[in-house]
Structures are given as C-alpha cells and as structure tokens.
Design a protein around this motif. Structure first.
Motif, PDB file in Angstrom:
ATOM      1  N   SER A  13       0.822  -1.348  -0.064  1.00 49.23           N
ATOM      2  CA  SER A  13      -0.110  -0.163  -0.019  1.00 49.23           C
ATOM      3  C   SER A  13       0.908   1.381  -0.018  1.00 49.23           C
ATOM      4  O   SER A  13       2.076   1.393   0.390  1.00 49.23           O
ATOM      5  N   ALA A  14       0.295   2.443  -0.602  1.00 50.21           N
ATOM      6  CA  ALA A  14       1.063   3.515  -0.504  1.00 50.21           C
ATOM      7  C   ALA A  14       0.953   4.195   1.042  1.00 50.21           C
ATOM      8  O   ALA A  14       0.272   4.205   1.634  1.00 50.21           O
ATOM      9  N   SER A  15       2.249   4.996   1.216  1.00 49.65           N
ATOM     10  CA  SER A  15       2.492   5.527   2.564  1.00 49.65           C
ATOM     11  C   SER A  15       2.174   6.976   2.507  1.00 49.65           C
ATOM     12  O   SER A  15       1.895   7.478   1.318  1.00 49.65           O
ATOM     13  N   ALA A  16       1.819   7.246   3.466  1.00 50.53           N
ATOM     14  CA  ALA A  16       1.256   8.907   3.503  1.00 50.53           C
ATOM     15  C   ALA A  16       2.394   9.799   3.347  1.00 50.53           C
ATOM     16  O   ALA A  16       2.966  10.405   4.343  1.00 50.53           O
ATOM     17  N   LEU A  17       2.823  10.126   2.192  1.00 50.51           N
ATOM     18  CA  LEU A  17       4.135  10.983   1.864  1.00 50.51           C
ATOM     19  C   LEU A  17       3.506  11.934   0.708  1.00 50.51           C
ATOM     20  O   LEU A  17       2.867  11.682  -0.024  1.00 50.51           O
ATOM     21  N   TYR A  18       4.129  13.174   0.818  1.00 49.17           N
ATOM     22  CA  TYR A  18       3.640  14.051  -0.350  1.00 49.17           C
ATOM     23  C   TYR A  18       3.919  13.533  -1.702  1.00 49.17           C
ATOM     24  O   TYR A  18       4.942  12.926  -1.739  1.00 49.17           O
ATOM     25  N   ASN A  19       2.937  13.862  -2.501  1.00 48.78           N
ATOM     26  CA  ASN A  19       3.657  13.642  -4.131  1.00 48.78           C
ATOM     27  C   ASN A  19       4.125  12.249  -4.078  1.00 48.78           C
ATOM     28  O   ASN A  19       5.019  12.046  -4.844  1.00 48.78           O
ATOM     29  N   ASN A  20       3.274  11.115  -3.622  1.00 45.01           N
ATOM     30  CA  ASN A  20       3.428  10.084  -3.630  1.00 45.01           C
ATOM     31  C   ASN A  20       3.112   9.252  -5.019  1.00 45.01           C
ATOM     32  O   ASN A  20       2.107   8.220  -4.775  1.00 45.01           O
ATOM     33  N   LEU A  21       3.449   9.690  -5.999  1.00 46.59           N
ATOM     34  CA  LEU A  21       3.023   9.057  -7.350  1.00 46.59           C
ATOM     35  C   LEU A  21       4.030   9.417  -8.388  1.00 46.59           C
ATOM     36  O   LEU A  21       4.076  10.721  -8.555  1.00 46.59           O
ATOM     37  N   GLY A  22       4.807   8.588  -9.014  1.00 46.08           N
ATOM     38  CA  GLY A  22       5.713   9.058 -10.162  1.00 46.08           C
ATOM     39  C   GLY A  22       5.203   8.412 -11.230  1.00 46.08           C
ATOM     40  O   GLY A  22       4.735   7.129 -11.317  1.00 46.08           O
ATOM     41  N   VAL A  23       5.046   9.195 -12.421  1.00 45.89           N
ATOM     42  CA  VAL A  23       4.572   8.704 -13.682  1.00 45.89           C
ATOM     43  C   VAL A  23       5.715   9.056 -14.815  1.00 45.89           C
ATOM     44  O   VAL A  23       6.102  10.043 -14.802  1.00 45.89           O
ATOM     45  N   LEU A  24       6.156   8.136 -15.482  1.00 44.99           N
ATOM     46  CA  LEU A  24       6.977   8.365 -16.790  1.00 44.99           C
ATOM     47  C   LEU A  24       6.387   7.727 -18.111  1.00 44.99           C
ATOM     48  O   LEU A  24       6.240   6.392 -17.957  1.00 44.99           O
ATOM     49  N   ARG A  25       6.320   8.338 -18.852  1.00 48.93           N
ATOM     50  CA  ARG A  25       5.671   7.864 -20.153  1.00 48.93           C
ATOM     51  C   ARG A  25       6.859   7.479 -21.320  1.00 48.93           C
ATOM     52  O   ARG A  25       7.424   8.381 -21.370  1.00 48.93           O
ATOM     53  N   ILE A  26       6.904   6.402 -21.703  1.00 45.79           N
ATOM     54  CA  ILE A  26       7.814   5.907 -22.544  1.00 45.79           C
ATOM     55  C   ILE A  26       7.143   5.778 -23.816  1.00 45.79           C
ATOM     56  O   ILE A  26       6.780   4.567 -24.223  1.00 45.79           O
ATOM     57  N   ALA A  27       6.943   6.608 -24.729  1.00 48.74           N
ATOM     58  CA  ALA A  27       6.169   6.539 -25.973  1.00 48.74           C
ATOM     59  C   ALA A  27       6.518   5.653 -26.884  1.00 48.74           C
ATOM     60  O   ALA A  27       5.879   4.597 -27.390  1.00 48.74           O
ATOM     61  N   PRO A  28       8.191   5.690 -27.078  1.00 46.20           N
ATOM     62  CA  PRO A  28       8.548   4.522 -28.119  1.00 46.20           C
ATOM     63  C   PRO A  28       8.246   3.200 -27.690  1.00 46.20           C
ATOM     64  O   PRO A  28       8.213   2.340 -28.829  1.00 46.20           O
ATOM     65  N   ARG A  29       8.212   2.831 -26.523  1.00 50.37           N
ATOM     66  CA  ARG A  29       7.965   1.461 -26.223  1.00 50.37           C
ATOM     67  C   ARG A  29       6.343   1.321 -25.663  1.00 50.37           C
ATOM     68  O   ARG A  29       6.187   0.186 -25.203  1.00 50.37           O
ATOM     69  N   ARG A  30       5.855   2.330 -25.882  1.00 50.10           N
ATOM     70  CA  ARG A  30       4.027   2.210 -25.653  1.00 50.10           C
ATOM     71  C   ARG A  30       4.063   1.664 -24.127  1.00 50.10           C
ATOM     72  O   ARG A  30       3.113   0.861 -23.771  1.00 50.10           O
ATOM     73  N   LEU A  31       4.796   2.387 -23.254  1.00 55.65           N
ATOM     74  CA  LEU A  31       4.663   1.854 -21.870  1.00 55.65           C
ATOM     75  C   LEU A  31       4.612   2.989 -20.986  1.00 55.65           C
ATOM     76  O   LEU A  31       5.132   4.022 -21.458  1.00 55.65           O
ATOM     77  N   THR A  32       4.178   2.828 -19.791  1.00 59.24           N
ATOM     78  CA  THR A  32       4.355   3.896 -18.657  1.00 59.24           C
ATOM     79  C   THR A  32       4.593   3.288 -17.492  1.00 59.24           C
ATOM     80  O   THR A  32       4.236   2.233 -17.172  1.00 59.24           O
ATOM     81  N   TYR A  33       5.616   3.982 -16.777  1.00 54.67           N
ATOM     82  CA  TYR A  33       6.235   3.500 -15.343  1.00 54.67           C
ATOM     83  C   TYR A  33       5.431   4.217 -14.426  1.00 54.67           C
ATOM     84  O   TYR A  33       5.304   5.526 -14.499  1.00 54.67           O
TER      85      TYR A  33
END
Lengths: 317, 394
Positions: A13-33
């Motif tokens: 589960s996610a901890s109670a921390l500020y900004n607790n989500l990172g998103v990175l879109r990798i278009a060439p590989r049609r993936l998101t981290y």
C-alpha cells in the motif's frame, strides 16, 4: 468529464507521503512507468498501453554493498533530463539515482548524519551534474537559501524566451525560491510563506502553482512574486499537484479524499491568469497522497491513497 | 521521518489501554459487600481496580522511563513497542492471558490509528494527547504523588511540542501513519458507530467542520498586479462543509474542543474485535518488517528501564484470580488464542517473570547488568545482544 478505468494493483500500500506517485511515459515502447513508495520500498510498475502487460519491481533504499537496514523513503520521482530519464529516490540516509526502469543504480549520495538525528533536512538543495550516459554523476553545487526542510521542487525547461525562471523550490514554512539554471544556479526571487507548509509546487509558463497545508492553492508570477490567484481548494492538507503542460490542466489532491481538475489560462498581454474549476473525483474513505497526469494533455490521470494497494486511473470521457 | 514521534505514540496508546482496562475492571466488578460473603471467589472490588490503575499509571510516568522516551529517536518496531506494553499491562496485580493481551493491543492501536487519521490538522494530534492526559489525570486525582508525575509530563509535552510548526506535526503524523500502515482490524464499537467499514477501513467524511486555519473550499479569487481583487467565483466543492470550530487549548488545563482521544468505552458497551477477513491485509505489513532492525538494542534500553524499575512478582499471584479477561467468557478467550491468524501474531516474547524459574534467573542477571553500567558504554552493545538473543530464545 472523466470516468474511472481499471486500477493497477501494487504489491504494497502507499505510504502517507507528499507527491507519492511518479509517472513516466515511454512513448517509443508504448509503456508507462509508475512508482509508489511504501515505507522503505519503491514499488515500480511498468504498464503497457494496451492494458495487457504489467510487470513489477521493488527497490529498497540502501547503500550499495552495505548490509545495514534500509531507511524510510521520503520521495521517489522521475527526472526527465534532455538526454536521459532518471529515477531519483530520497531517503533518510541518502539519495539514490537509478536508470528510469529501476534496473541499475547509477549513483548514491550519502547524507551527513547529524549527531542527534532530527529526521528533518536542513533546507539545502543539492545540484548534480548528470552526463548523458553512465554513472559519472557529481555534486556540482549546494544551494542554501531555505532554512526549513524542502518539501517539493519543480522545473520547467521551455525554450521560450519569455520564461526566464526554470526552477522553483518550496519548504515547510511555505517559502518559495525561484531559480535560474546556468553554470551556477541564480536565485531570482524569494516568495515568503505564511507559516504554513507548501507540500507541492509546479512551474508552468513562468507561473508558480503552490499547494498548502491549509488546503489553499496559490498562483504567483515566478519572477516578480505577484499573487495572481488564490483558491480555497480543499478541506484538508494538499498532498499533490500536477500540471498537463500542453493543455493547462491542473490536478490537485488532498487528505480530504478529493481530486480536483482545474483549467489555467495565461494571458501574457494583460499579465493575468484565470482559474476555472472543471471536475471533482472523490476516492471514498481515502486520504490521497499522489495524483499525476499520465500524459502531457491531461487525457488521463492516476491517483494513490494511504493504505491503498492500487493505483486508480481516470480517463476523459 | 520525525524523531519526536515516540512520546506521542506511547502516551496515546497508553491512554487507550487505560480506558479499556478501566472498562473491563468495572465490568468484572463485584460490589464490596457481596465480595466479603464469597471470599474464595476472586473479584474486583473498587479498591483493587483503583490500585491497578494507579500501579500502571505510576509505571507509565516513571521519571527515568520518560527521560528515555522523550529523547529524539526513531520509532520502535511494532514488536518492541508491543513488548513494552505487555510489561506495562503487567505492572500491577492484574494478569492477562495471551489472547486478552492481543485483543487489548489490537483495540489500542486501532483506536489511535483512527484518531490520527481523523485529526483535522496534524497539530490536533497534540490535542488528542491532551485528552488522554486529562483522563489519566482524572484516574489518579486522589493520589498526589502520581498526580505530580502526570503534571510533569504535561510540562514536558508542552515544552517539546508547542513550538513545532505545522509541517513538523505533519511529519510526525506521517511517521505514525507508516507505523499503522495496513492495519485494518475491525472493532465492534467502531462498526456500530459507523466510523469503520466492514472491510476495516475508517470512514472519512466529506462533511463537517474544516480544520482550524482552513477555509471552506469553494472560492477562487483573481488579483490584479497591484494586489486588488478583480473577480471571485464559486465552485462546487463536492462535500458539505462548514466553518472551523474554535481552536482547542494547548495548555495544562483547558477545553480541547475535539472529542478524539476521549473515552469512548463505557461499562455497557463491550469491546470486541473481529479477526476474520483481516488476514489478507495484514500479510502486507509483515513482509516489510522482515528486515532485521539494528535499533532493537536502543529499544531494549527502554524496556530494561521499565523492567528494572519493577519488583519481580512472586509466583503465587498467577492463580489468585486477579485475571482480567477481555472476552465475554473464558472459553471465548481460549478460542480466540487458537484461531488467531498467524499474520496477526505480534511475535512477542512473553516475559512473565512469574512463571519460568530459569528465565527468571537469566532475566534478573541481565537486568542487573543494565542497571550497573548505565547507558551506552562500549561494552553495552554486547549486553544488548545478550538481551536480544535471550528474548528471541524464550
């Protein structure tokens, strides 16, 4: 305006921390981290755009080759640099940088451990030189302007001549510092806080968007510090802000279980800003700790909450 | 994370423990005149109940113990903290079986988790702590010696916490929330009052008063470059909020305003927990705590101070009927022990100085070593290891 899509399950589960989500879109590989922090672990999920493939990885914060116990992580964030993307993880013991897929740790910077552990950083900002490949990362500068611990920072690398400022840093007293990068970082402006922590900050088209513990969002002109707008946005502490740069959509999320979508309009001729409220999503019985757009237009966004073992996704209808 | 979290965790959990024990002792009460007639049956008369409460409170607020507690330090592991409370609960003539102790601890932790989550502002955790302190003070109001210890603790709390900023309180709150992560034990009093859902998660209303210092959401104000307000617009906040209440008092005496942290148990409301349906959630948190914890030795210093200050109980007491049962019947208590899911076991080493003669002797030896050397001398680490190894081996 948005509807809920299938959630992504995470291992912890996610901890109670500020900004607790990172998103990175990798278009060439049609993936998101996606990255979500749980205590001393970063959960990394790689999701294919067709929704069929998910792979999971977990990273712990510890010094390489040292078998001591791990320390609690404060934040994990993707840094999209011109030549490469890195995953930066900050913890009580130090700073780690990984390749964006979490496969290799390229750098470790130990933080000085003071004699009496305070658990609160001194307000110093460390600037690292990152080469386009490899692990030859070096500490190039230490910016000491904040007196309270740093809560968040945001940058904008637009090529446009109008935008001089490209970094804003926020601290626990609500003070904001605006910087210009170069051979050395130059402090352009200091916007004083009002004794209330600024937990999340974004920079867009020369405008600072800041979220506070009182639930307010304030928009300032970065270089001058002029207050453009003030929104009584949430009933509890704001934990996350994000901006979709191509459309001017703003996402705000707080402990009050609500995620709100706003639209920002800048009119440079009159030096004015407009803020319009577009949409609310309530994540029932959840204190939200992370919310990010999944793409530059704001077509989709993802949300994490304390004690929740999933990443909830919303897509425009 | 914050190094000032432990005192608040300990005092609030301790406060909840006292509320529960007080309720159980009253529930198992027999009026004094009846007790005299049936002298062979062990019963809790008013005197005994007060004595138990006084003994526990005296131990909780022991000067040396508090000194150790208030030092800036990392939070203890769940295992270590549970052991401290085990010992605290046995600081009197009262005895609790394993199942009752487990249940007591479940109730204490879920209650404080609820209070932390529902605090409108992080700083309100201090008001919750003062509510507990106010109640503790009331328990011992007839005993001046303990009362002065309690007053001293108020002063220490005020000294340490009132200067902190809102950001520092939020850090303390976040540290506590990491400690309580993934705990979803269902408590019947919470379920009945509809503050907890059947899946164990607490209800977070999108209505009610906003925290002190926050405005009701809904207003967007646009300003000119000279600072004049140009326009104001309203938006739909999706909830049903009203303005903040007045601020509670942060002094030794005063109206705290918030009800969080006040005693929600009464003799007529039994306290129950439900074990089923929680194992899936708890499995997650046991995974994270699997890593070895080198701070365990520091934690044991606290424990040692606690144990060092107590007399070793004589073996006779275990059967004398000063046992408190947190369940309705003895059969239920036994059943609870057998059926408790493995993942929910606290892994506590049962230090009952009364029972095992050998353990008793070893414990006494190590306690002696601790009180002799004082704190952190170079040799202390090996003694810490001994105690740790001993606890693991029991």
């Amino acid at each position: 305006m948005y509807h809920k899509e299938k959630s992504i399950q995470i291992k912890n589960s996610a901890s109670a921390l500020y900004n607790n989500l990172g998103v990175l879109r990798i278009a060439p590989r049609r993936l998101t981290y996606f990255t979500v922090v749980h205590a001393n672990v970063v959960n990394m999920i790689s999701a294919s755009w067709d929704g069929l493939n998910y792979s999971h990885r977990q990273l712990q914060s510890k010094e390489p080759n040292v078998a001591t116990s791990t320390s609690l992580i404060m934040q994990a964030a993707f840094c999209a640099l011109p030549s490469r993307d890195l995953l930066v993880v900050t913890s009580q013991k130090g700073i780690q940088m990984y390749e964006s897929d979490g496969s290799i740790m390229v750098y470790w910077h130990a933080l000085d451990t003071p004699e009496t552990p305070t658990g609160v950083s001194s307000g110093a900002i460390l600037v690292f030189d990152v080469p386009s490949k490899g692990s030859n990362i070096t500490l190039s500068e230490v910016l000491e302007e904040h007196k309270e611990s740093i809560t968040d920072m945001a940058s904008e690398c637009s090529g446009s001549q109008e935008c001089i400022a490209n970094l804003v840093t926020a601290d626990d007293e609500g003070n904001l510092c605006v910087w210009k990068s170069g051979e050395e970082f130059q402090l352009l402006n200091k916007i004083p806080g009002f004794d209330m922590s600024c937990s999340s900050v974004k920079l867009w088209k020369g405008t600072v968007v800041a979220g506070y513990g009182t639930g307010q969002i304030r928009l300032y002109e970065a270089v001058t510090g002029i207050l453009h707008a003030e929104v009584n946005a949430h009933a509890r502490w704001i934990y996350s802000l994000d901006i979709a740069p191509f459309s001017g959509l703003l996402l705000s999320a707080a402990e009050d279980s609500l995620v709100r979508v706003w639209h920002l309009t800048m009119t440079p001729e009159t030096n004015s800003v407009e803020v319009a409220h577009l949409h609310n999503e309530c994540v029932t019985d959840t204190q939200i700790c992370g919310a990010k757009f999944c793409d530059g237009d704001g077509y989709a966004f993802a949300v994490t909450g304390y004690d929740l073992s999933e990443i909830i996704r919303y897509v425009q209808s | 994370m914050s190094s000032r979290t432990l005192p608040l965790l300990f005092i609030n959990l301790g406060g909840e423990m006292l509320y529960i024990l007080d309720q159980r002792l009253r529930a198992q009460n027999i009026p004094a005149d009846k007790a005299k007639k049936v002298s062979t049956i062990a019963a809790w008369i008013e005197e005994d109940r007060k004595r138990v409460m006084n003994d526990i409170i005296t131990t909780m607020f022991n000067k040396k113990f508090l000194e150790e507690l208030f030092k800036p330090q990392e939070l203890y592991s769940k295992k270590a903290l549970r052991t401290v409370f085990d010992r605290l609960a046995h600081a009197s003539i009262m005895r609790l079986n394993q199942a009752s102790m487990d249940k007591l601890y479940d109730l204490m932790t879920m209650a404080f988790k609820y209070q932390v989550l529902l605090c409108p502002r992080p700083k309100d955790i201090l008001l919750v702590s003062f509510n507990h302190m106010d109640a503790i003070k009331d328990f011992v109001k007839d005993t001046p010696s303990i009362l002065s210890q309690v007053d001293e603790t108020y002063r220490q709390l005020i000294e340490m916490y009132t200067p902190l900023s809102s950001g520092e309180f939020q850090l303390i709150r976040q540290t506590l929330l990491i400690f309580f992560q993934d705990m979803h034990i269902r408590v019947s009093i919470f379920l009945k009052d509809k503050v907890q859902n059947s899946n164990g998660r607490f209800v977070l209303p999108t209505s009610g008063s906003v925290p002190h210092g926050t405005q009701v959401p809904g207003l967007i104000r646009i300003f000119s470059c000279t600072g004049e307000e140009l326009t104001r617009q309203q938006f739909n906040n999706g909830g049903n909020y009203n303005a903040a209440l007045r601020e509670g008092s942060f002094e030794i005496f005063g109206d705290r305003v918030t009800k969080l942290g006040t005693n929600m148990y009464s003799v007529s409301r039994p306290v129950e927990t439900h074990m089923s349906g929680t194992s899936k959630n708890s499995a997650q948190h046991t995974k994270v705590s699997a890593a070895p914890n080198p701070l365990a030795k520091e934690e044991l210093n606290l424990l040692a101070r606690l144990m060092g200050g107590l007399e070793v109980e004589k073996p006779g007491n275990t059967d004398s009927g000063f046992r408190v049962n947190l369940f309705a019947t003895d059969e239920e208590e036994e059943e609870a022990l057998i059926s408790r899911p493995d993942e929910l076991s606290y892994g506590v080493i049962n230090i009952q100085a009364t029972k095992d003669q050998q353990a008793n002797a070893e414990l006494a030896k190590i306690m002696g070593e601790f009180t002799e050397s004082g704190d952190q001398s170079p040799g202390a680490s090996s003694k810490g290891d001994d105690l740790l190894a001993m606890m693991d081996g029991l």
